[in-house]
Design a protein around this motif. Sequence first.
Motif, PDB file in Angstrom:
ATOM      1  N   PRO A 170       0.829  -1.213   0.000  1.00  0.00           N
ATOM      2  CA  PRO A 170       0.000   0.000   0.000  1.00  0.00           C
ATOM      3  C   PRO A 170       0.861   1.260   0.000  1.00  0.00           C
ATOM      4  O   PRO A 170       1.834   1.346   0.761  1.00  0.00           O
ATOM      5  CB  PRO A 170      -0.810  -0.124   1.303  1.00  0.00           C
ATOM      6  N   GLY A 171       0.544   2.176  -0.889  1.00  0.00           N
ATOM      7  CA  GLY A 171       1.216   3.479  -0.892  1.00  0.00           C
ATOM      8  C   GLY A 171       2.675   3.453  -1.309  1.00  0.00           C
ATOM      9  O   GLY A 171       3.361   4.453  -1.141  1.00  0.00           O
ATOM     10  N   GLN A 172       3.173   2.338  -1.848  1.00  0.00           N
ATOM     11  CA  GLN A 172       4.593   2.295  -2.263  1.00  0.00           C
ATOM     12  C   GLN A 172       4.699   2.756  -3.723  1.00  0.00           C
ATOM     13  O   GLN A 172       4.676   1.932  -4.645  1.00  0.00           O
ATOM     14  CB  GLN A 172       5.168   0.891  -2.087  1.00  0.00           C
ATOM     15  N   ASP A 173       4.849   4.062  -3.915  1.00  0.00           N
ATOM     16  CA  ASP A 173       4.875   4.601  -5.283  1.00  0.00           C
ATOM     17  C   ASP A 173       6.058   4.089  -6.085  1.00  0.00           C
ATOM     18  O   ASP A 173       5.971   3.929  -7.302  1.00  0.00           O
ATOM     19  CB  ASP A 173       4.919   6.136  -5.237  1.00  0.00           C
ATOM     20  N   TRP A 174       7.200   3.851  -5.394  1.00  0.00           N
ATOM     21  CA  TRP A 174       8.427   3.506  -6.123  1.00  0.00           C
ATOM     22  C   TRP A 174       8.281   2.218  -6.929  1.00  0.00           C
ATOM     23  O   TRP A 174       8.907   2.067  -7.985  1.00  0.00           O
ATOM     24  CB  TRP A 174       9.625   3.426  -5.174  1.00  0.00           C
ATOM     25  N   ILE A 175       7.423   1.280  -6.468  1.00  0.00           N
ATOM     26  CA  ILE A 175       7.316   0.017  -7.222  1.00  0.00           C
ATOM     27  C   ILE A 175       6.603   0.196  -8.560  1.00  0.00           C
ATOM     28  O   ILE A 175       6.696  -0.660  -9.426  1.00  0.00           O
ATOM     29  CB  ILE A 175       6.602  -1.104  -6.425  1.00  0.00           C
ATOM     30  N   TRP A 176       5.902   1.329  -8.712  1.00  0.00           N
ATOM     31  CA  TRP A 176       5.197   1.614  -9.970  1.00  0.00           C
ATOM     32  C   TRP A 176       6.013   2.522 -10.874  1.00  0.00           C
ATOM     33  O   TRP A 176       5.589   2.829 -11.990  1.00  0.00           O
ATOM     34  CB  TRP A 176       3.845   2.281  -9.670  1.00  0.00           C
ATOM     35  N   GLN A 177       7.157   2.987 -10.386  1.00  0.00           N
ATOM     36  CA  GLN A 177       7.992   3.880 -11.198  1.00  0.00           C
ATOM     37  C   GLN A 177       9.091   3.074 -11.884  1.00  0.00           C
ATOM     38  O   GLN A 177       9.469   1.998 -11.400  1.00  0.00           O
ATOM     39  CB  GLN A 177       8.613   4.963 -10.301  1.00  0.00           C
ATOM     40  N   GLY A 182       7.700  -3.323 -10.488  1.00  0.00           N
ATOM     41  CA  GLY A 182       6.298  -3.746 -10.500  1.00  0.00           C
ATOM     42  C   GLY A 182       6.147  -5.139  -9.930  1.00  0.00           C
ATOM     43  O   GLY A 182       6.751  -5.469  -8.894  1.00  0.00           O
ATOM     44  N   VAL A 183       5.373  -5.984 -10.621  1.00  0.00           N
ATOM     45  CA  VAL A 183       5.080  -7.322 -10.086  1.00  0.00           C
ATOM     46  C   VAL A 183       6.337  -8.186  -9.978  1.00  0.00           C
ATOM     47  O   VAL A 183       6.352  -9.189  -9.260  1.00  0.00           O
ATOM     48  CB  VAL A 183       3.999  -8.016 -10.949  1.00  0.00           C
ATOM     49  N   PHE A 184       7.405  -7.773 -10.649  1.00  0.00           N
ATOM     50  CA  PHE A 184       8.669  -8.506 -10.485  1.00  0.00           C
ATOM     51  C   PHE A 184       9.314  -8.247  -9.126  1.00  0.00           C
ATOM     52  O   PHE A 184      10.256  -8.955  -8.764  1.00  0.00           O
ATOM     53  CB  PHE A 184       9.661  -8.148 -11.596  1.00  0.00           C
ATOM     54  N   ASP A 185       8.827  -7.250  -8.385  1.00  0.00           N
ATOM     55  CA  ASP A 185       9.392  -7.050  -7.036  1.00  0.00           C
ATOM     56  C   ASP A 185       9.150  -8.290  -6.181  1.00  0.00           C
ATOM     57  O   ASP A 185      10.112  -8.843  -5.625  1.00  0.00           O
ATOM     58  CB  ASP A 185       8.825  -5.780  -6.380  1.00  0.00           C
ATOM     59  N   PRO A 186       7.898  -8.819  -6.098  1.00  0.00           N
ATOM     60  CA  PRO A 186       7.757 -10.144  -5.479  1.00  0.00           C
ATOM     61  C   PRO A 186       8.185 -11.277  -6.413  1.00  0.00           C
ATOM     62  O   PRO A 186       8.746 -12.282  -5.959  1.00  0.00           O
ATOM     63  CB  PRO A 186       6.269 -10.240  -5.132  1.00  0.00           C
ATOM     64  N   GLY A 187       7.915 -11.127  -7.711  1.00  0.00           N
ATOM     65  CA  GLY A 187       8.201 -12.230  -8.643  1.00  0.00           C
ATOM     66  C   GLY A 187       9.667 -12.624  -8.658  1.00  0.00           C
ATOM     67  O   GLY A 187      10.008 -13.802  -8.841  1.00  0.00           O
ATOM     68  N   THR A 217       5.494   0.262 -14.611  1.00  0.00           N
ATOM     69  CA  THR A 217       5.934  -1.115 -14.347  1.00  0.00           C
ATOM     70  C   THR A 217       4.734  -2.064 -14.434  1.00  0.00           C
ATOM     71  O   THR A 217       3.591  -1.640 -14.262  1.00  0.00           O
ATOM     72  CB  THR A 217       6.591  -1.227 -12.951  1.00  0.00           C
ATOM     73  N   PRO A 218       4.986  -3.353 -14.703  1.00  0.00           N
ATOM     74  CA  PRO A 218       3.875  -4.283 -14.941  1.00  0.00           C
ATOM     75  C   PRO A 218       3.154  -4.708 -13.665  1.00  0.00           C
ATOM     76  O   PRO A 218       3.761  -4.839 -12.609  1.00  0.00           O
ATOM     77  CB  PRO A 218       4.559  -5.484 -15.599  1.00  0.00           C
ATOM     78  N   ILE A 219       1.858  -5.004 -13.841  1.00  0.00           N
ATOM     79  CA  ILE A 219       1.032  -5.505 -12.742  1.00  0.00           C
ATOM     80  C   ILE A 219       0.924  -7.034 -12.811  1.00  0.00           C
ATOM     81  O   ILE A 219       0.552  -7.681 -11.832  1.00  0.00           O
ATOM     82  CB  ILE A 219      -0.365  -4.845 -12.771  1.00  0.00           C
TER      83      ILE A 219
END
Length: 325
Positions: A170-177, A182-187, A217-219
């Motif tokens: 929630p609210g982590q803007d950096w993962i969308w920049q 994006g989804v590769f952060d957990p992936g 970044t991808p979802i």
Amino acid sequence: MTVTNIRGAGAGGVGRQLMSEPIALLGIGKIARDQHIPAIAASNAFALAATVSRSGGVDGVENHDDIAGLLTARPDIRAVSLCMPPVPRFDIAMAALAAGKHVMLEKPPGATVSEVLKLERLARAKGVTLFATWHSRHAAGVAQARAYLRDAQIKHVQIDWKEDVRRWHPGQDWIWQAGGLGVFDPGINALSIMTEILPNPVHLTGATLAFPENRDTPIAADLAFAGPAGMRVAAVFDWRQEGPQGWNITVDTTQGQLRLTDGGATLHIDGMAQKKDGLGEYPGLYHRFAELIEAGQSDVDVSPLQHVADAFLLGRRDVVEAFED
Ligand code: NAP
């Protein structure tokens, strides 16, 4: 092989004095508070001596506003652990290595493969340890999965990493920049387990990445890999998962089926639960960091990040509906 010697074992190292070696923690956000601080508190090897935090740090611990302030004020601190997002982490890691500090990096180790290799070269030149961590490799089922698969004939691997981004980020803007993955952060955690347990390397053969029209970044991502003797890996990463959340890897071999669930924490072989193994993810990382410093080694494996880079290189791009947090 990811472990490299940076000097003769013990020479110039911290040796047995590692008992309560002072360490600084930089970037006091979700993962620092949830995992790093408790793991350091439980560690025999390290004691939290300082933080670098723009938002105040940790109650009762000396804080500095930036890495320069830490380096000036605390020349006695020889080990630092960096917990900020990947894009701002590179300059901070370079400054720490240039000052002769042993450096531990949160995953992913960088925003690009080349910058991580640059950090590795600087660590070698300075004779200090660089540890690019992959916490999921220390999950309780991973070492046994690796041992089981060492001599197995693997037919197919299915990876399903499906979670609700609103719940976990929630609210982590950096993962969308750009650079936030994006989804590769957990992936990438799944890819770190895949590259740890498979006895032979695989390479990406195709990918589809779903980008919300308002994000960099991808979802979601579908990936296909090929290995030796017709072995295939299919991976599905999806941040739009509502209801049950899942972080699972299933490996079908000629001798049976291996299943890692809960992000690698639980292992079943042919449906039989296996005993849990290891120190736990973050205690395991700090134990390993101490071992590397003691041995005069670095551990930098970019293969999970390389697979992500390959997905951005080869992947087809689908634009999907806008994502609002
Ligand atoms: P976060 O809470 O959003 O941010 C971490 C902290 O980094 C921030 O609180 C801030 O600390 C610092 N920071 C943010 N932007 C910065 C900038 N531009 N320059 C310098 N410092 C900055 O993120 P997180 O969830 O902890 O994730 C951080 C890293 O850990 C990521 O690489 C992530 O992949 C990894 N990780 C996260 C999780 C998880 O469950 N969240 C799990 C495993 C690994 P200060 O306010 O103290 O400066």
